[in-house]
Design a protein around this motif. Structure first.
Motif, PDB file in Angstrom:
ATOM      1  N   SER A 195       0.828  -1.309  -0.109  1.00  0.00           N
ATOM      2  CA  SER A 195      -0.117   0.219   0.030  1.00  0.00           C
ATOM      3  C   SER A 195       0.869   1.175  -0.122  1.00  0.00           C
ATOM      4  CB  SER A 195      -0.786   0.014   1.281  1.00  0.00           C
ATOM      5  OG  SER A 195      -0.045   0.258   2.429  1.00  0.00           O
ATOM      6  N   PRO A 196       0.481   2.426  -0.422  1.00  0.00           N
ATOM      7  CA  PRO A 196       1.433   3.593  -0.404  1.00  0.00           C
ATOM      8  C   PRO A 196       1.583   4.073   0.773  1.00  0.00           C
ATOM      9  CG  PRO A 196      -0.968   4.036  -1.429  1.00  0.00           C
ATOM     10  CD  PRO A 196      -0.828   2.780  -0.917  1.00  0.00           C
ATOM     11  N   ARG A 197       0.990   3.639   1.814  1.00  0.00           N
ATOM     12  CA  ARG A 197       1.203   4.187   3.054  1.00  0.00           C
ATOM     13  C   ARG A 197       1.290   5.623   3.444  1.00  0.00           C
ATOM     14  NH1 ARG A 197       5.474   0.203   3.189  1.00  0.00           N
ATOM     15  NH2 ARG A 197       4.815  -1.767   3.424  1.00  0.00           N
ATOM     16  N   TYR A 198       0.247   6.326   3.010  1.00  0.00           N
ATOM     17  CA  TYR A 198       0.130   7.773   2.909  1.00  0.00           C
ATOM     18  C   TYR A 198       0.143   8.179   4.441  1.00  0.00           C
ATOM     19  CZ  TYR A 198      -1.008   7.919  -2.097  1.00  0.00           C
ATOM     20  OH  TYR A 198      -1.017   7.876  -3.237  1.00  0.00           O
ATOM     21  N   GLY A 199      -0.349   7.531   5.338  1.00  0.00           N
ATOM     22  CA  GLY A 199      -0.627   7.801   6.685  1.00  0.00           C
ATOM     23  C   GLY A 199       1.184   7.915   7.268  1.00  0.00           C
ATOM     24  N   GLU A 200       1.877   6.968   6.960  1.00  0.00           N
ATOM     25  CA  GLU A 200       3.355   6.669   7.468  1.00  0.00           C
ATOM     26  C   GLU A 200       3.885   8.104   7.166  1.00  0.00           C
ATOM     27  OE1 GLU A 200       5.485   4.286   9.301  1.00  0.00           O
ATOM     28  OE2 GLU A 200       3.607   3.624   8.953  1.00  0.00           O
ATOM     29  N   ARG A 201       3.755   8.642   5.693  1.00  0.00           N
ATOM     30  CA  ARG A 201       4.313   9.575   5.328  1.00  0.00           C
ATOM     31  C   ARG A 201       3.813  10.961   6.003  1.00  0.00           C
ATOM     32  NH1 ARG A 201       4.930   9.107  -0.829  1.00  0.00           N
ATOM     33  NH2 ARG A 201       4.267   6.954  -0.651  1.00  0.00           N
ATOM     34  N   ALA A 202       2.542  11.022   6.282  1.00  0.00           N
ATOM     35  CA  ALA A 202       1.874  12.378   6.807  1.00  0.00           C
ATOM     36  C   ALA A 202       2.274  12.540   8.210  1.00  0.00           C
ATOM     37  CB  ALA A 202       0.549  12.309   6.749  1.00  0.00           C
ATOM     38  N   ILE A 203       2.453  11.302   8.964  1.00  0.00           N
ATOM     39  CA  ILE A 203       2.992  11.398  10.328  1.00  0.00           C
ATOM     40  C   ILE A 203       4.330  11.982  10.395  1.00  0.00           C
ATOM     41  CG2 ILE A 203       3.849  10.036  12.252  1.00  0.00           C
ATOM     42  CD1 ILE A 203       1.305   8.227  11.404  1.00  0.00           C
ATOM     43  N   LYS A 204       5.192  11.689   9.374  1.00  0.00           N
ATOM     44  CA  LYS A 204       6.527  12.083   9.473  1.00  0.00           C
ATOM     45  C   LYS A 204       6.618  13.575   9.374  1.00  0.00           C
ATOM     46  CE  LYS A 204      10.969  11.311   7.978  1.00  0.00           C
ATOM     47  NZ  LYS A 204      12.157  10.958   7.078  1.00  0.00           N
ATOM     48  N   VAL A 205       5.646  14.029   8.571  1.00  0.00           N
ATOM     49  CA  VAL A 205       5.734  15.562   8.299  1.00  0.00           C
ATOM     50  C   VAL A 205       5.008  16.450   9.310  1.00  0.00           C
ATOM     51  CG1 VAL A 205       4.148  17.327   6.847  1.00  0.00           C
ATOM     52  CG2 VAL A 205       5.277  15.084   5.782  1.00  0.00           C
ATOM     53  N   LEU A 206       3.974  15.752  10.288  1.00  0.00           N
ATOM     54  CA  LEU A 206       3.485  16.285  11.331  1.00  0.00           C
ATOM     55  C   LEU A 206       4.688  16.390  12.500  1.00  0.00           C
ATOM     56  CD1 LEU A 206       0.987  17.235  12.622  1.00  0.00           C
ATOM     57  CD2 LEU A 206       0.869  14.951  13.624  1.00  0.00           C
ATOM     58  N   LEU A 207       5.553  15.334  12.556  1.00  0.00           N
ATOM     59  CA  LEU A 207       6.399  15.100  13.651  1.00  0.00           C
ATOM     60  C   LEU A 207       7.492  16.252  13.334  1.00  0.00           C
ATOM     61  CD1 LEU A 207       6.976  11.311  13.856  1.00  0.00           C
ATOM     62  CD2 LEU A 207       5.590  12.786  15.413  1.00  0.00           C
ATOM     63  N   VAL A 208       7.899  16.214  12.015  1.00  0.00           N
ATOM     64  CA  VAL A 208       8.983  17.257  11.747  1.00  0.00           C
ATOM     65  C   VAL A 208       8.449  18.800  11.799  1.00  0.00           C
ATOM     66  CG1 VAL A 208      10.249  18.458   9.672  1.00  0.00           C
ATOM     67  CG2 VAL A 208       9.996  15.871   9.755  1.00  0.00           C
ATOM     68  N   ALA A 209       7.202  19.040  11.700  1.00  0.00           N
ATOM     69  CA  ALA A 209       6.850  20.229  12.101  1.00  0.00           C
ATOM     70  C   ALA A 209       6.766  20.694  13.482  1.00  0.00           C
ATOM     71  CB  ALA A 209       5.245  20.235  11.481  1.00  0.00           C
ATOM     72  N   CYS A 210       6.493  19.627  14.362  1.00  0.00           N
ATOM     73  CA  CYS A 210       6.618  19.634  15.614  1.00  0.00           C
ATOM     74  C   CYS A 210       8.064  20.249  16.231  1.00  0.00           C
ATOM     75  CB  CYS A 210       5.935  18.594  16.362  1.00  0.00           C
ATOM     76  SG  CYS A 210       4.427  18.196  16.306  1.00  0.00           S
ATOM     77  N   ALA A 211       8.907  19.372  15.583  1.00  0.00           N
ATOM     78  CA  ALA A 211       9.959  19.878  16.048  1.00  0.00           C
ATOM     79  C   ALA A 211      10.792  21.138  15.277  1.00  0.00           C
ATOM     80  CB  ALA A 211      11.335  18.748  15.513  1.00  0.00           C
TER      81      ALA A 211
END
Lengths: 299, 312, 281
Positions: B20-36
């Protein structure tokens, strides 16, 4: 038959005899002990003094009534107590998710050799040591005025969130780092994705440590007064907040206000409110220590 | 059939491509980077919030008048903008705090790291943590009501109600935990081997502590000192409560003094209209405070890295 | 060679003699090199991994056995700076090619680690974790858990305490739990990195028995320090050693690969012979 030793002479025998540590060593120990007691004695003096001073006013009026400048005998701190609760709960809702997610990024995803990540690293360490009043200036200039949120609960909570964010991040990172690498390897080797590994293995194992750090961060926020001086908390408030856009005051600021009054009765009131604030902090700290001891895992 | 599809011995087809393309996986990473990245945004926000109004301030008041002037009365009808009285007030009180906290903090760290049994340490460290967790407004109250009125005024009757001494002493106690715990970290990081080498030569515990452990942990201890000083300079509530609000270019510690922080607190709690010169002074003094503490913090972070690189 | 000698040495082998040539391979390494940054840890390995057999990697410490094993399911990806050159083929597909997803690889090629690493969860959740992340229906989990534990020869010992922590088991039980956990996602290949290194002889024997049973259904690759273990459990053996190059840097290298009995009884390379007979290593 016992062995015969080569004779070593009286001098050596004397040297080997334990005469206790020499004077210098003993007195050094006392110096260290004396230094240690400076902090402990001051802490004890502070607690005893505040308690003795404030005890007479530690009555239900203190939390049932609103502040009053004219009638210290009837004055209370209900608006400050409720204000502190509003501000702290809002702060927790904002800063804990952000701080924990930032910590996850830094521990689980970030390549520490990359410049961007190094920058974040140093930046967080510095932010942890920026004076709290500077955060007040940030809140005043950016959140209250530029974002036009005014002198409200949400402005205070946002400002305090930024203030304690480094503490949350640093303590969450330590908790995440303490989860052994073998757990991650075990999960990944089963074909779990990175986020599955983090959310189902790493985070559950790190929760006690993160919770401990979060409580300590919030207990810092609850005692913080300086930045809120710039954010409207000093105004004389005789009502409880009723929303995020409400005016507010908090306990440490109410204490400050009462200290600034010249009449002796207000000093007693200030001390009584100090007792309540210290009591809340004590409960929070005790809970944090309990969590740490109860759930700390030895890997 | 793509190059990555193949047939297992048994005959079933399989693929090693993403199921599966695992969009969730990538979206989470973006969110985490934003928090940092929010932490970087905070720093930018601080700099922007401080330096834009400060810059406007320096268009009215020459920066040399600000830095070297000896009169501070920005909110008077006939204002003077010499920040030296505030700086000297800050340094005098910080100096007193250091006289208390540097030796006491260092000696406490030596005790905790080298002398205390495990059990003792388990009792002492939470006590230090509690000390570190006392709200500073309560320290201020203690300084004003107890240290000044119960102690100092009885020993030296001409002590003013607001004075630098009590604020400095109490501030010193406030930063003991910072200095003690960071110094202890540095001393604990000194490898056992170094200590054992010295013991094997017949040194006593005191000699090992003073001649081996402290020199080996020096950069960490310096970092602790600098961070402690930085905290003292930035502390607001103790000085606002106990040291008074009178700018005072003096070394007499029995007199009241205003610091940079207590000026900001006092001026900021009044409702200054945005853009007025009174409003801008808050930011000019804040900018100076920020720069001073920033330099110290960066120096301290550097020193900590230094010992970590050597021992960890 | 006398009959007498033959009998004593022959007794140490646990598996029937494997054919000289690998008939059916699951994986194949072609010219594989593994690097950590600039350091070349493993140099030029070519070998097949035979289907439903046990292949053992032996050799002295620091010869790159574990490093090579971790490149079989892309666990090396997790180490910053690690890089693999050459082809690691799985049923003909290079698992390092750009459109291969390491997560899919690891679902087919499982791993058991040197130190047992049960999750800090219940025994049941340890086994159910893999199927759950792969989206298995809740209704099937009970059955998968039981079947995996039975196959890992752990069911009888734990069936009454499935909700106790996996970390409360003994070391040997923990390792069998990890094997069961691996089986639960039904992999094709199981990699074992010195699975008995931290276990006592009795627990080791149980794991070895288990490996024999598993070999009927799975392809197993095991790294071991213990030569007797390689002889007891494996069909084929690869002997690795570390070469020191002109600059004094050590590189792992495959010296000899063949049916286990040949490697132990009639090694072709003198280095293999020296290691087997205990002259160095």
């Amino acid at each position: 038959m016992s062995a015969v030793f080569t004779p070593i002479g009286e001098q050596v025998k004397q040297d080997l005899q334990d005469t206790g540590p020499p004077l210098q060593d003993r007195s050094f120990r006392w110096v260290l002990f004396g230094a240690l007691s400076v902090g402990i004695i001051t802490l004890a003096a502070l607690l005893i003094f505040v308690f003795l001073e404030g005890y007479p006013r530690l009555t239900p009026t203190l939390w049932q009534n609103m502040p009053s400048i004219r009638f210290p005998e009837k004055a209370g701190a209900q608006s400050a107590i409720m204000g502190s609760i509003w501000v702290i709960v809002t702060t927790a809702v904002i800063c804990l998710p952000v701080g924990i997610m930032a910590a996850i990024y830094l521990e689980e995803y970030a390549d520490p050799t990359k410049r961007f990540n190094k920058l974040i690293e140093i930046n967080i360490q510095n932010l942890a040591a920026v004076p709290s009043i500077v955060y007040g200036i940030l809140g005043l200039g950016v959140i209250a005025r530029a974002l036009a949120l005014g002198q409200t609960v949400i402005t205070a909570a946002l400002t305090l969130s930024l203030l304690v964010l480094p503490v949350v991040i640093i303590s969450s990172r330590e908790a995440i780092r303490a989860v052994p690498q073998s757990i991650r390897a075990g999960s990944l080797a089963l074909g779990a994705t990175q986020w599955q590994t983090i959310s189902r293995q790493v985070m559950p194992a790190a929760v006690p440590g993160i919770a401990t750090g979060a409580i300590l961060a919030l207990s810092r926020a609850i005692g913080e007064a300086a930045p809120l001086l710039l954010l409207g908390a000093v105004t004389f408030i005789t009502f409880n907040p009723d929303g995020l856009m409400s005016s507010y005051t908090v306990m440490p600021i109410q204490i400050y206000n009462w200290i600034s009054q010249s009449r002796e009765e207000f000093q007693v009131l200030a001390a009584a409110l100090c007792i309540i604030l210290l009591g809340i902090l004590l409960v929070m700290n005790a809970f944090a220590i309990y969590l740490r001891n109860r759930f700390q895992r030895r890997w | 059939m793509s190059t990555n599809s193949s047939t297992v011995a048994g005959g079933t087809e399989f693929s090693l491509q993403r199921s599966s393309p695992r969009y969730g996986e990538r979206a989470i990473k973006v969110l985490l980077v934003a928090c940092a990245a929010l932490s970087v945004a905070t720093t930018i926000g601080i700099i922007w919030a401080l330096f834009v109004p400060a810059f406007q301030f320096f268009q009215t008041v020459p920066i040399t008048d600000f830095l070297f002037g000896t009169q501070w009365s920005p909110l008077f009808a006939d204002p003077e903008f010499g920040v030296l009285p505030l700086v000297s007030g800050t340094l005098v009180i910080t100096g007193i705090a250091c006289l208390v906290a540097l030796p006491v903090g260092l000696l406490t760290a030596m005790y905790l790291s080298e002398y205390a049994a495990d059990k003792t340490r388990r009792v002492l460290k939470p006590i230090l943590e509690i000390l570190a967790g006392i709200p500073t407004v309560i320290f201020g109250f203690f300084a004003l009501e107890f240290v000044t009125q119960v102690l100092l005024q009885n020993i030296w009757p001409n002590t003013e109600v607001f004075n630098a001494l009590s604020a400095g002493l109490v501030m010193g106690v406030m930063i003991i935990p910072t200095i003690a715990s960071l110094s202890e970290d540095a001393m604990s990081a000194v490898p056992r081997g170094l200590r054992e080498g010295a013991y094997a030569l017949g040194s006593s515990k005191r000699q090992v502590t003073l001649k081996v452990v402290v020199p080996a942990a020096l950069s960490g201890i310096v970092a602790a000192f600098v961070l402690g000083v930085s905290r003292a300079i930035g502390e607001t509530m103790i000085v606002a409560v106990a040291a008074g609000l009178q700018p005072n270019l003096s070394l007499n510690v029995f007199e009241g003094m205003q610091t940079m922080t207590s000026f900001i607190a006092a001026a900021g709690s009044g409702d200054q209209p945005t853009g007025s010169i009174g409003y801008q002074t808050i930011f000019a003094v804040g900018a100076l405070l920020f720069v001073m503490t920033l330099l110290m913090n960066l120096f301290s972070i550097r020193m900590v890295r230094k010992y970590r690189e050597v021992y960890e | 060679m006398t009959t007498n000698e033959d009998a004593t040495v022959g007794a140490q082998f646990g598996r029937a003699a494997a054919s000289e040539k690998v008939d059916e391979a699951v994986m194949e390494l072609r010219n594989v090199h593994v690097f950590y940054g600039d350091y070349e840890a493993v140099r030029e390995v070519n070998m097949p991994i035979a289907s439903r057999e046990i292949t053992a990697f032996i050799g002295p410490s620091g010869c790159g056995k574990t490093t090579l094993l971790r490149s079989f399911n892309r666990m090396n990806d997790l180490i910053p700076g690690a890089r693999v050159a050459g082809e690691v083929l799985y049923h003909g597909v290079d698992i390092y090619s750009s459109d291969v997803d390491p997560i899919e690889v690891r679902r087919r090629i499982g791993m058991v680690f040197q130190k047992p690493n049960p999750f800090p969860k219940s025994i049941y959740d340890n086994i159910a974790y893999g199927p759950r992340v792969l989206g298995e229906k809740k209704a099937n989990l009970d059955e998968i858990v039981e079947r995996s534990l039975v196959r890992a020869a752990l069911w009888e010992e734990v069936k009454d305490k499935l909700d106790t922590s996996g970390m409360a088991l003994s070391g040997g039980q923990q390792q069998r739990l990890c094997i069961a956990r691996c089986i639960a996602v039904n992999p094709d290949v199981i990699l074992m990195d010195e699975p008995c290194a931290s276990l006592d002889p009795i627990a080791t024997a149980k794991i070895e028995d288990l490996m024999h049973e598993l070999a009927a259904e799975y392809t197993i690759v095991i790294v071991t320090h213990n030569m007797q273990q390689a002889a007891r459990v494996s069909d084929r053996t690869a002997f690795f050693t570390a070469d020191v190059d002109a600059k004094g840097v050590r590189h792992g290298r495959l010296v000899e690969f063949g049916p286990t009995q040949d490697i132990f009884m009639s090694p072709k390379d003198s280095r293999t012979e020296g290691y087997i007979s205990g002259r160095f290593g």
